[in-house]
Design a protein around this motif. Structure first.
Motif, mmCIF file in Angstrom:
data_model
loop_
_atom_site.group_PDB
_atom_site.id
_atom_site.type_symbol
_atom_site.label_atom_id
_atom_site.label_comp_id
_atom_site.label_asym_id
_atom_site.label_seq_id
_atom_site.Cartn_x
_atom_site.Cartn_y
_atom_site.Cartn_z
ATOM 1 N N ALA A 22 0.889 -1.254 -0.004
ATOM 2 C CA ALA A 22 0.085 -0.293 -0.008
ATOM 3 C C ALA A 22 0.894 1.268 -0.072
ATOM 4 N N GLU A 23 1.728 1.050 0.889
ATOM 5 C CA GLU A 23 2.829 2.393 0.883
ATOM 6 C C GLU A 23 3.460 2.571 -0.435
ATOM 7 N N LYS A 24 3.820 1.749 -1.157
ATOM 8 C CA LYS A 24 4.598 1.707 -2.255
ATOM 9 C C LYS A 24 3.641 2.344 -3.264
ATOM 10 N N ASN A 25 2.220 2.188 -3.273
ATOM 11 C CA ASN A 25 1.057 2.704 -4.232
ATOM 12 C C ASN A 25 0.729 3.953 -3.770
ATOM 13 N N CYS A 26 1.325 4.354 -2.559
ATOM 14 C CA CYS A 26 0.673 5.770 -2.008
ATOM 15 C C CYS A 26 -0.843 5.655 -1.613
ATOM 16 N N ILE A 27 -1.182 4.493 -1.081
ATOM 17 C CA ILE A 27 -2.702 4.376 -0.630
ATOM 18 C C ILE A 27 -2.674 3.778 0.681
ATOM 19 N N THR A 28 -3.883 3.607 1.382
ATOM 20 C CA THR A 28 -3.818 3.200 2.617
ATOM 21 C C THR A 28 -4.027 1.555 2.676
ATOM 22 N N GLN A 29 -3.778 0.799 3.793
ATOM 23 C CA GLN A 29 -3.630 -0.383 3.584
ATOM 24 C C GLN A 29 -4.965 -0.800 3.522
ATOM 25 N N SER A 30 -5.987 -0.138 4.024
ATOM 26 C CA SER A 30 -7.470 -0.797 3.877
ATOM 27 C C SER A 30 -7.868 -0.803 2.408
ATOM 28 N N THR A 31 -7.624 0.402 1.624
ATOM 29 C CA THR A 31 -7.630 0.451 0.126
ATOM 30 C C THR A 31 -6.764 -0.503 -0.404
ATOM 31 N N ALA A 32 -5.588 -0.769 -0.204
ATOM 32 C CA ALA A 32 -4.912 -1.978 -0.883
ATOM 33 C C ALA A 32 -5.710 -3.222 -0.732
ATOM 34 N N SER A 33 -6.323 -3.669 0.548
ATOM 35 C CA SER A 33 -7.058 -4.857 0.604
ATOM 36 C C SER A 33 -8.382 -4.696 -0.154
ATOM 37 N N GLN A 34 -8.896 -3.455 -0.189
ATOM 38 C CA GLN A 34 -10.060 -3.646 -1.020
ATOM 39 C C GLN A 34 -9.645 -3.852 -2.719
ATOM 40 N N HIS A 35 -8.610 -3.538 -3.283
ATOM 41 C CA HIS A 35 -8.266 -3.775 -4.460
ATOM 42 C C HIS A 35 -8.107 -5.449 -4.567
ATOM 43 N N ILE A 36 -7.296 -5.717 -3.701
ATOM 44 C CA ILE A 36 -7.299 -7.303 -3.798
ATOM 45 C C ILE A 36 -8.484 -7.972 -3.467
ATOM 46 N N HIS A 37 -9.574 -7.534 -2.641
ATOM 47 C CA HIS A 37 -10.562 -8.335 -2.588
ATOM 48 C C HIS A 37 -11.255 -8.266 -3.929
ATOM 49 N N GLY A 38 -11.461 -7.132 -4.709
ATOM 50 C CA GLY A 38 -12.139 -6.902 -5.915
ATOM 51 C C GLY A 38 -11.416 -7.904 -6.985
ATOM 52 N N LEU A 39 -10.295 -8.054 -7.203
ATOM 53 C CA LEU A 39 -9.386 -8.904 -8.053
ATOM 54 C C LEU A 39 -10.149 -10.498 -7.552
ATOM 55 N N GLU A 40 -10.038 -10.676 -6.268
ATOM 56 C CA GLU A 40 -10.407 -12.056 -6.001
ATOM 57 C C GLU A 40 -11.767 -12.418 -6.366
ATOM 58 N N GLU A 41 -12.474 -11.401 -5.918
ATOM 59 C CA GLU A 41 -14.166 -11.593 -6.476
ATOM 60 C C GLU A 41 -14.293 -11.978 -8.047
ATOM 61 N N GLU A 42 -13.513 -11.048 -8.845
ATOM 62 C CA GLU A 42 -13.889 -11.002 -10.235
ATOM 63 C C GLU A 42 -13.146 -12.427 -10.806
ATOM 64 N N LEU A 43 -11.924 -13.118 -10.054
ATOM 65 C CA LEU A 43 -11.265 -14.193 -10.662
ATOM 66 C C LEU A 43 -12.078 -15.340 -9.934
ATOM 67 N N GLY A 44 -12.680 -15.209 -8.916
ATOM 68 C CA GLY A 44 -13.349 -16.321 -8.253
ATOM 69 C C GLY A 44 -12.436 -17.084 -7.597
ATOM 70 N N ILE A 45 -11.332 -16.743 -7.192
ATOM 71 C CA ILE A 45 -10.184 -17.416 -6.336
ATOM 72 C C ILE A 45 -9.252 -16.734 -5.570
ATOM 73 N N ARG A 46 -8.781 -17.227 -4.555
ATOM 74 C CA ARG A 46 -7.631 -16.468 -3.665
ATOM 75 C C ARG A 46 -6.394 -16.341 -4.373
ATOM 76 N N LEU A 47 -5.837 -15.034 -4.144
ATOM 77 C CA LEU A 47 -4.551 -14.978 -4.598
ATOM 78 C C LEU A 47 -3.449 -14.828 -3.655
ATOM 79 N N PHE A 48 -4.084 -14.745 -2.297
ATOM 80 C CA PHE A 48 -2.810 -14.754 -1.256
ATOM 81 C C PHE A 48 -3.315 -15.543 -0.155
ATOM 82 N N ASP A 49 -2.396 -16.092 0.492
ATOM 83 C CA ASP A 49 -2.611 -16.535 1.876
ATOM 84 C C ASP A 49 -2.022 -15.468 2.895
ATOM 85 N N ARG A 50 -2.925 -15.170 3.790
ATOM 86 C CA ARG A 50 -2.380 -14.312 5.026
ATOM 87 C C ARG A 50 -1.839 -15.226 6.133
#
Length: 296
Positions: A22-50
């Motif tokens: 998030a810091e590298k992209n000058c956004i908040t961590q919650s915004t970064a999480s929303q971006h990844i959540h959107g990708l995973e929703e669109e693709l229908g599969i998890r991209l990261f293990d936390r």
């Protein structure tokens, strides 16, 4: 799926951290999480293990990462190409020109253009005025420079200079008659002409019709030639008479190899025009060349 989502995904994957990504992209961590959540929703599969090891790519994430890197690389290449285009670096500018503009007018300003924009390569395609405008309409060239005014709502024309068209012949032919040529004689002498698409010839036929009521059919045309240089060489050989641009035979007039004949009541002046597609934006290189040609 957006480029921003992909950029955030790559940053998190490379850093293995949502916060650092998030810091590298000058956004908040919650915004970064929303971006990844959107990708995973669109693709229908998890991209990261936390977990304790941070944000680790799943097998699907690894596959996605491989392809996204290629997409982002292509995007950066595209940005670079556009930056070069705007900055006129390693750019090719294609223009069309009829005979006189291509042989005399463009070379006259070429040094100035190359000096100002050394990383632009100018390519000039020559033809008669009609063919140049046809290439412009078909978007084979970006600018055209022609020897006459042509009505076409698809084209914008701007005057860029004036030319005098004279009636000329060789020393040998001049010796056989006076320097004045009456209307009746004009219709009898062997005449060399340019093709119908020529701006020079268009101006000649219009002037003859208006000033002397002489039509093309009244003339004794012995040859139709495709360039001013071909007309010039035929004149020098004494083949006939011709209406030519004073520019194209200026040296021959000066050294006495060709002579101008006067036809009472007839003076032919025509303008050169720069042409562009109507209501279309020019590239930076074309805009600069347009300005140089129309201001010179």
């Amino acid at each position: 799926m957006t480029l921003k989502q992909m950029e955030v995904f790559v940053a998190i994957a490379e850093s293995r951290s949502f916060s650092r990504g998030a810091e590298k992209n000058c956004i908040t961590q919650s915004t970064a999480s929303q971006h990844i959540h959107g990708l995973e929703e669109e693709l229908g599969i998890r991209l990261f293990d936390r977990g304790r090891g941070g944000a680790l790519l799943t097998e699907a994430g690894k596959l996605f990462f491989e392809h996204v890197q290629k997409i982002l690389s292509e995007c950066e290449d595209t940005r670079s190409v556009i930056r070069q285009f705007v900055g006129m670096e390693d750019v090719v500018l294609r223009v069309g020109a009829s005979n006189i503009p291509g042989t005399w007018l463009i070379p006259d300003v070429l040094g100035q253009f190359v000096g100002q924009f050394p990383k632009v390569r100018l390519e000039v395609l020559q033809g008669d005025s009609h063919s140049v405008l046809d290439q412009l309409i078909k978007e084979e060239i970006e600018l055209g420079f022609v020897g006459g005014y042509f009505e076409d709502e698809r084209i914008e024309l701007k005057s860029m200079g004036r030319d005098t068209i004279i009636f000329a012949a060789s020393t040998e032919l001049i010796a056989l008659r006076n320097h004045d040529l009456e209307r009746e004689d004009l219709c009898k002498v062997p005449l060399l002409v340019r093709e119908d698409g020529s701006g020079t010839q268009k101006a000649v036929y219009e002037a003859l019709s208006k000033a002397l009521t002489v039509s093309k059919e009244d003339l004794n045309i012995v040859a139709v030639l495709g360039s001013s240089e071909a007309i010039r060489r035929a004149l020098l050989k004494g083949t006939g008479y011709a209406f030519v641009s004073s520019m194209s035979i200026s040296d021959d007039l000066a050294n006495g190899r060709l002579f101008e004949l006067n036809i009472p009541g007839l003076e032919i002046t025509r303008y050169f025009y720069a042409a562009r597609r109507y209501a279309r934006e020019l590239s930076p290189a074309a805009a600069e060349f347009w300005n140089i040609m129309t201001d010179s």
